[in-house]
Design a protein around this motif. Structure first.
Motif, mmCIF file in Angstrom:
data_model
loop_
_atom_site.group_PDB
_atom_site.id
_atom_site.type_symbol
_atom_site.label_atom_id
_atom_site.label_comp_id
_atom_site.label_asym_id
_atom_site.label_seq_id
_atom_site.Cartn_x
_atom_site.Cartn_y
_atom_site.Cartn_z
ATOM 1 N N LEU A 181 23.199 -5.976 7.591
ATOM 2 C CA LEU A 181 22.851 -5.890 9.011
ATOM 3 C C LEU A 181 23.093 -4.508 9.598
ATOM 4 C CD1 LEU A 181 24.364 -9.324 10.040
ATOM 5 C CD2 LEU A 181 21.943 -8.722 10.166
ATOM 6 N N ALA A 182 23.528 -3.578 8.779
ATOM 7 C CA ALA A 182 23.980 -2.277 9.275
ATOM 8 C C ALA A 182 22.923 -1.533 10.070
ATOM 9 C CB ALA A 182 24.469 -1.415 8.110
ATOM 10 N N ASN A 183 21.675 -1.606 9.645
ATOM 11 C CA ASN A 183 20.616 -0.799 10.257
ATOM 12 C C ASN A 183 19.764 -1.565 11.256
ATOM 13 O OD1 ASN A 183 21.241 1.592 8.745
ATOM 14 N ND2 ASN A 183 20.399 0.531 6.959
ATOM 15 N N ALA A 186 15.122 0.167 3.751
ATOM 16 C CA ALA A 186 16.407 0.572 4.299
ATOM 17 C C ALA A 186 16.418 0.492 5.818
ATOM 18 C CB ALA A 186 16.745 1.990 3.843
ATOM 19 N N ASP A 187 15.292 0.805 6.436
ATOM 20 C CA ASP A 187 15.194 0.809 7.901
ATOM 21 C C ASP A 187 15.020 -0.580 8.497
ATOM 22 O OD1 ASP A 187 15.512 3.494 8.542
ATOM 23 O OD2 ASP A 187 13.391 3.963 8.207
ATOM 24 N N LEU A 224 0.815 -1.218 0.000
ATOM 25 C CA LEU A 224 0.000 0.000 0.000
ATOM 26 C C LEU A 224 0.853 1.274 0.000
ATOM 27 C CD1 LEU A 224 -2.698 -1.046 2.640
ATOM 28 C CD2 LEU A 224 -2.792 -1.272 0.140
ATOM 29 N N MET A 225 2.161 1.117 0.117
ATOM 30 C CA MET A 225 3.041 2.274 0.214
ATOM 31 C C MET A 225 3.474 2.746 -1.162
ATOM 32 S SD MET A 225 5.661 1.062 3.212
ATOM 33 C CE MET A 225 5.118 0.592 4.855
ATOM 34 N N PRO A 226 3.669 4.066 -1.349
ATOM 35 C CA PRO A 226 4.297 4.545 -2.578
ATOM 36 C C PRO A 226 5.757 4.101 -2.622
ATOM 37 C CG PRO A 226 4.001 6.338 -1.016
ATOM 38 C CD PRO A 226 3.283 5.156 -0.440
ATOM 39 N N GLU A 227 6.333 4.133 -3.807
ATOM 40 C CA GLU A 227 7.667 3.572 -4.010
ATOM 41 C C GLU A 227 8.710 4.190 -3.089
ATOM 42 O OE1 GLU A 227 10.842 2.793 -7.657
ATOM 43 O OE2 GLU A 227 8.802 3.459 -8.084
ATOM 44 N N ALA A 228 8.692 5.510 -2.932
ATOM 45 C CA ALA A 228 9.697 6.169 -2.090
ATOM 46 C C ALA A 228 9.579 5.719 -0.640
ATOM 47 C CB ALA A 228 9.558 7.688 -2.189
ATOM 48 N N GLU A 229 8.360 5.525 -0.170
ATOM 49 C CA GLU A 229 8.154 5.071 1.209
ATOM 50 C C GLU A 229 8.619 3.631 1.388
ATOM 51 O OE1 GLU A 229 4.600 4.831 4.589
ATOM 52 O OE2 GLU A 229 4.199 5.709 2.604
ATOM 53 N N SER A 269 24.927 2.366 3.413
ATOM 54 C CA SER A 269 23.653 1.707 3.700
ATOM 55 C C SER A 269 22.945 2.393 4.858
ATOM 56 C CB SER A 269 23.902 0.232 4.048
ATOM 57 O OG SER A 269 22.707 -0.401 4.445
ATOM 58 N N MET A 270 23.676 2.799 5.861
ATOM 59 C CA MET A 270 23.099 3.521 6.994
ATOM 60 C C MET A 270 22.541 4.868 6.568
ATOM 61 S SD MET A 270 25.984 2.778 9.888
ATOM 62 C CE MET A 270 26.205 1.153 10.624
ATOM 63 N N ARG A 271 23.248 5.536 5.686
ATOM 64 C CA ARG A 271 22.797 6.855 5.231
ATOM 65 C C ARG A 271 21.485 6.753 4.467
ATOM 66 N NH1 ARG A 271 25.066 11.585 5.278
ATOM 67 N NH2 ARG A 271 27.103 10.761 5.834
ATOM 68 N N PHE A 272 21.300 5.690 3.682
ATOM 69 C CA PHE A 272 20.052 5.497 2.960
ATOM 70 C C PHE A 272 18.875 5.374 3.923
ATOM 71 C CE2 PHE A 272 22.458 3.405 -0.771
ATOM 72 C CZ PHE A 272 22.527 4.619 -1.429
ATOM 73 N N ALA A 273 19.131 4.778 5.091
ATOM 74 C CA ALA A 273 18.048 4.522 6.032
ATOM 75 C C ALA A 273 17.656 5.765 6.817
ATOM 76 C CB ALA A 273 18.438 3.403 6.993
ATOM 77 N N HIS A 274 18.589 6.364 7.518
ATOM 78 C CA HIS A 274 18.228 7.461 8.410
ATOM 79 C C HIS A 274 19.195 8.628 8.374
ATOM 80 C CE1 HIS A 274 21.217 5.280 10.671
ATOM 81 N NE2 HIS A 274 20.396 4.265 10.854
#
Length: 231
Positions: free
Chosen positions: A155-157, A83-84, A72-77, A108-113
């Motif tokens: 496993l980074a995030n 990532a999270d 149900l989420m848009p692609e960006a979400e 990888s961490m930067r992509f998440a948060h």
């Protein structure tokens, strides 16, 4: 933790006909559970992982992770959610060639948060035996070393779910068990649910839970050819 409900995925072939790949009434994995997912080459295992990760979209059905239905989420979400909360170990590693081992994990961490945790990145690389290669780029690493970095990055995030697609397939026999133990041991330590795709009976025998895709997938067994890749 993970619930698939009435999940359907088809592909359109070059001649316009429809190829059914996945038709799964229900599939569950609990928090911290480790599952070996087996099936013959080309039966839809990688496609299933893509649906769970939100890399691909099903034709219909639900993919629920905790209380979130990612269909149900848009692609960006979906990208942010993945990532999270989801780690992914690709069979071909997918490391960025221009970045060092440490930088691949930090990115990888930067992509998440957006807040890379250098201490955790170094801890994970040490955990997978790569503390002596943190400044090396992928071209300077062996196949086994690349896979170790890929595990650390996945496993980074602190994901809730780790998806591993044939993680030992491109590793020499002497390192296959080592990679398997690293993935399973780290997931157990951090209470990460694990779905590991494999066609190896030797790997599958080491899991308490072994699921055969053809036993819960109602679609005819088949594959779709995209370029030189079977999905």
């Amino acid at each position: 933790m993970l619930l698939l409900k009435d999940l359907v995925k088809t592909f359109t072939q070059p001649d316009g006909s429809i190829l059914p790949v996945l038709d799964i009434p229900e599939y569950r994995v609990e928090a911290g559970e480790q599952v070996a997912l087996v099936g013959q080459s080309g039966c839809g295992k990688t496609t299933l992982l893509h649906m769970i990760a939100g890399i691909g979209r099903p034709d219909s059905g639900k993919v629920r992770i905790d209380d979130w239905d990612i269909t149900l989420m848009p692609e960006a979400e979906v990208d942010r959610f993945r990532a999270d909360r989801i780690g992914y170990v690709f069979q071909t590693f997918n490391l960025l060639a221009g970045f060092s081992a440490l930088e691949n994990v930090l990115l990888s961490m930067r992509f998440a948060h957006g807040r890379p945790d250098r201490a955790r990145a170094r801890h994970l690389l040490d955990r997978v035996g790569m503390s002596h290669r943190t400044t090396h780029r992928p071209a300077q690493l062996s196949v086994g070393e690349k896979q170790r970095v890929a595990v650390a990055r996945a496993l980074a995030n602190k994901p809730q779910l780790l998806l591993a697609d044939e993680p030992t397939a491109n590793v020499d026999a002497g390192h296959q068990q080592q990679i398997l133990d690293l993935i399973r041991g780290t997931c157990e330590e951090e209470n990460v649910a694990l779905i590991m795709v494999t066609h190896s009976d030797e790997v599958a025998r080491q899991f308490q839970r072994v699921d055969h895709l053809n036993e819960f997938n109602r679609s005819a067994v088949g594959y779709v050819q995209v370029g030189n890749k079977r999905i």
